[in-house]
Design an enzyme around this catalytic site. Structure first.
Site, PDB file in Angstrom:
ATOM      1  N   ASP A 135      45.685  38.814  50.683  1.00  0.00           N
ATOM      2  CA  ASP A 135      45.318  38.587  49.293  1.00  0.00           C
ATOM      3  C   ASP A 135      44.579  39.817  48.779  1.00  0.00           C
ATOM      4  O   ASP A 135      43.582  40.247  49.368  1.00  0.00           O
ATOM      5  CB  ASP A 135      44.424  37.344  49.173  1.00  0.00           C
ATOM      6  CG  ASP A 135      44.277  36.889  47.727  1.00  0.00           C
ATOM      7  OD1 ASP A 135      45.209  37.113  46.930  1.00  0.00           O
ATOM      8  OD2 ASP A 135      43.238  36.301  47.397  1.00  0.00           O
ATOM      9  N   HIS A 173      39.155  41.050  36.150  1.00  0.00           N
ATOM     10  CA  HIS A 173      38.569  40.010  36.995  1.00  0.00           C
ATOM     11  C   HIS A 173      37.407  40.560  37.821  1.00  0.00           C
ATOM     12  O   HIS A 173      36.324  39.957  37.872  1.00  0.00           O
ATOM     13  CB  HIS A 173      39.632  39.425  37.926  1.00  0.00           C
ATOM     14  CG  HIS A 173      39.107  38.456  38.932  1.00  0.00           C
ATOM     15  ND1 HIS A 173      38.556  37.238  38.586  1.00  0.00           N
ATOM     16  CD2 HIS A 173      39.021  38.531  40.300  1.00  0.00           C
ATOM     17  CE1 HIS A 173      38.169  36.599  39.681  1.00  0.00           C
ATOM     18  NE2 HIS A 173      38.442  37.361  40.728  1.00  0.00           N
ATOM     19  N   GLU A 194      42.861  30.031  41.127  1.00  0.00           N
ATOM     20  CA  GLU A 194      42.990  31.464  40.860  1.00  0.00           C
ATOM     21  C   GLU A 194      44.435  31.734  40.478  1.00  0.00           C
ATOM     22  O   GLU A 194      45.347  31.471  41.268  1.00  0.00           O
ATOM     23  CB  GLU A 194      42.572  32.305  42.072  1.00  0.00           C
ATOM     24  CG  GLU A 194      41.080  32.270  42.342  1.00  0.00           C
ATOM     25  CD  GLU A 194      40.630  33.357  43.311  1.00  0.00           C
ATOM     26  OE1 GLU A 194      41.428  34.253  43.628  1.00  0.00           O
ATOM     27  OE2 GLU A 194      39.461  33.296  43.740  1.00  0.00           O
ATOM     28  N   GLU A 216      47.470  33.699  40.288  1.00  0.00           N
ATOM     29  CA  GLU A 216      48.000  34.864  40.975  1.00  0.00           C
ATOM     30  C   GLU A 216      49.525  34.807  41.029  1.00  0.00           C
ATOM     31  O   GLU A 216      50.144  33.772  40.779  1.00  0.00           O
ATOM     32  CB  GLU A 216      47.467  34.946  42.415  1.00  0.00           C
ATOM     33  CG  GLU A 216      45.954  35.026  42.534  1.00  0.00           C
ATOM     34  CD  GLU A 216      45.492  35.396  43.940  1.00  0.00           C
ATOM     35  OE1 GLU A 216      46.261  36.090  44.655  1.00  0.00           O
ATOM     36  OE2 GLU A 216      44.369  34.999  44.316  1.00  0.00           O
ATOM     37  N   ASP A 233      45.750  30.330  44.291  1.00  0.00           N
ATOM     38  CA  ASP A 233      44.927  30.539  45.478  1.00  0.00           C
ATOM     39  C   ASP A 233      43.614  29.782  45.298  1.00  0.00           C
ATOM     40  O   ASP A 233      42.627  30.329  44.824  1.00  0.00           O
ATOM     41  CB  ASP A 233      44.680  32.035  45.693  1.00  0.00           C
ATOM     42  CG  ASP A 233      44.137  32.330  47.071  1.00  0.00           C
ATOM     43  OD1 ASP A 233      44.348  31.501  47.970  1.00  0.00           O
ATOM     44  OD2 ASP A 233      43.512  33.388  47.248  1.00  0.00           O
ATOM     45  N   GLN A 243      31.989  29.853  48.964  1.00  0.00           N
ATOM     46  CA  GLN A 243      32.226  31.298  49.019  1.00  0.00           C
ATOM     47  C   GLN A 243      30.935  32.093  48.824  1.00  0.00           C
ATOM     48  O   GLN A 243      30.686  33.083  49.520  1.00  0.00           O
ATOM     49  CB  GLN A 243      33.247  31.688  47.943  1.00  0.00           C
ATOM     50  CG  GLN A 243      33.660  33.151  47.968  1.00  0.00           C
ATOM     51  CD  GLN A 243      34.759  33.442  46.953  1.00  0.00           C
ATOM     52  OE1 GLN A 243      35.235  32.556  46.256  1.00  0.00           O
ATOM     53  NE2 GLN A 243      35.173  34.687  46.874  1.00  0.00           N
ATOM     54  N   SER A 298      46.602  27.275  49.626  1.00  0.00           N
ATOM     55  CA  SER A 298      47.144  28.270  48.704  1.00  0.00           C
ATOM     56  C   SER A 298      48.540  27.796  48.324  1.00  0.00           C
ATOM     57  O   SER A 298      49.434  27.735  49.177  1.00  0.00           O
ATOM     58  CB  SER A 298      47.211  29.657  49.352  1.00  0.00           C
ATOM     59  OG  SER A 298      45.924  30.095  49.748  1.00  0.00           O
TER      60      SER A 298
END
Length: 429
Positions: free
Chosen positions: A135, A142, A208, A210, A242, A249, A266
């Site tokens: 990734d 971002h 996310e 992507e 994702d 985190q 994911s």
């Protein structure tokens, strides 16, 4: 070799709605299970799924050197192994077979029964057997937004960001196809103002936005892939949600980066869109002059694609709310640069490897590719239209991502990646 499948004047004898993501100029590749529980490699035109193994056994690929069982597989990997020349030959032949001016299959009723299914009659599966998943973190907008939120707003980008396509190795075992739900993850978090972590369900689950590209065998261990030839090793692209747990985190990412906050799920779309299909939508990527990349990352020409992207949230028992409109072309680092950097140290890239773009955010607030940015870390709730609001994703919300390219001649789409967030599975000691 010309890409005849891209002829904008080509029409199919199969019915295709004018706003379909899958006109005859697309010809994506995927894997599906039929109503007879047969798994096959296939393609799609309009709302029809096409069994490529059946088509092959009926000799519609005559003249193209293909193993007899190439499409009788549970994944696309064997077909991807054939290389760019074969991908193009097969895609051109499919487009020719379903061309309105070609009566061969159109008038062969028994053949059509073996080859063509309504899309609602098949179950889409994970298209590739993914060996490794990387990734990247390639959106300048971002990375800047995150830097402003959590570091020094005046120095939002870390010193290395404009020099290298930053990335990390993810977990391929939890890459799942569209339609498979994800459970809210458990993990450690550090509540605001506290000094000791707690354990429990994440309270800040995020999407996310992507894309990801899928590779063929690109190099041997110790070899490098040039930025100028990188696209020869890219089979195609999918949409990628994702999933992230922002509170997990925040606590875990120092010093080695994402771990449990990113490897619980994911989700990818099930049709792989080839770079050949995207060729009419090439465009320039952001300028890279301050600083200029090092020599191995320098590239010329249009090396990215104009792909419109959107994200919608669907609360349970409610309609969808579009929360983001972005575009793939905003990414600072291109796929070619990502692959060149990935292999510059001799790292081997193999067939079926998945390379995520990183969150794709644009220059305006409505184009931010995550709830973290859209709500500015939970400070600004989003109205859902049913009386509720969101700062992050709630249990039983469904997240839908869509993508398409469009010009005056044709629309090429990715379909969607749709994923529902289920409540956390209770912890039992």
């Amino acid at each position: 070799m010309p890409i005849t499948a891209n002829d904008p004047n080509k029409k199919s004898w199969l019915f295709v709605n004018s706003d379909s993501d899958f006109p005859i100029q697309n010809i994506p590749f995927g894997v599906f299970k039929t109503k007879n529980n047969t798994i096959t490699v296939g393609t799609r035109i309009g709302d029809f799924a096409i069994d490529l193994n059946a088509l092959h056994q009926l000799n519609y690929f005559e003249g193209i050197e293909l193993p007899k069982d190439i499409f009788a597989k549970k994944h696309l990997n064997s077909f991807i192994d054939q290389g760019k020349r074969v991908w193009r030959l097969v895609r051109n032949r499919i487009a020719d077979t379903f061309d309105a001016n070609n009566p061969h299959l159109k008038e062969a009723e028994e053949h059509r029964k073996q080859v063509i299914y309504n899309i609602n009659e098949v179950e889409m599966l994970l298209p590739v057997k993914i060996g490794d998943y990387t990734d990247f973190y390639s959106s300048k907008e971002h990375a800047t937004n995150v830097g402003k939120m959590f570091r020094d707003p005046a120095n939002a980008l870390l010193p290395n960001w404009l020099h290298i396509p930053v990335g990390y190795h993810g977990r391929s075992s939890t890459v799942i196809p569209s339609g498979v739900p994800v459970h809210r993850p458990l993990g450690q978090t550090l509540p605001k103002g506290e000094t000791q972590p707690i354990f429990g369900p994440s309270k800040r689950v995020d999407f996310e936005l992507e894309t990801a590209f899928i590779t063929t065998n690109a190099n041997q261990l110790g070899e490098r892939v040039s930025v100028n030839t990188a696209e020869d090793h890219i089979f195609g692209m999918v949409l990628l949600n994702d999933w992230s747990a922002r509170d997990i985190q925040t606590w875990e990412y120092v010093p080695l980066g994402p771990f449990l906050a990113k490897n619980f799920g994911s989700s990818i779309s099930t049709w792989v869109i080839t770079l050949d299909a995207l060729e009419p939508f090439r465009c320039a990527s952001p300028e890279q002059n301050e600083p200029k990349p090092l020599v191995y990352l320098q590239q010329e020409g249009n090396r990215t694609f104009d792909i419109n992207l959107e994200v919608a949230i669907v609360p349970e028992f409610s309609g969808e709310k579009i929360v983001c409109n972005s575009n793939f072309k905003y990414l600072y680092w291109t796929m070619s640069q990502q692959l060149a950097h990935h292999t510059v140290n001799g790292c081997q890239v193999r067939t079926g490897d998945l390379m995520g773009s990183g969150t794709i955010s644009g220059p305006t607030p409505d184009s931010f590719g995550s709830m973290l940015e859209l709500t500015w870390a939970g400070q600004n709730a989003i109205e859902m239209g049913n009386g509720s609001t969101r700062t992050f994703i709630e249990d039983n919300d469904t997240v839908i991502m869509r993508g398409h390219c469009k010009n005056e001649n044709v629309r090429i789409g990715f379909g969607e990646v749709r994923s529902k967030l289920l409540p956390a599975i209770p912890f039992e000691k």
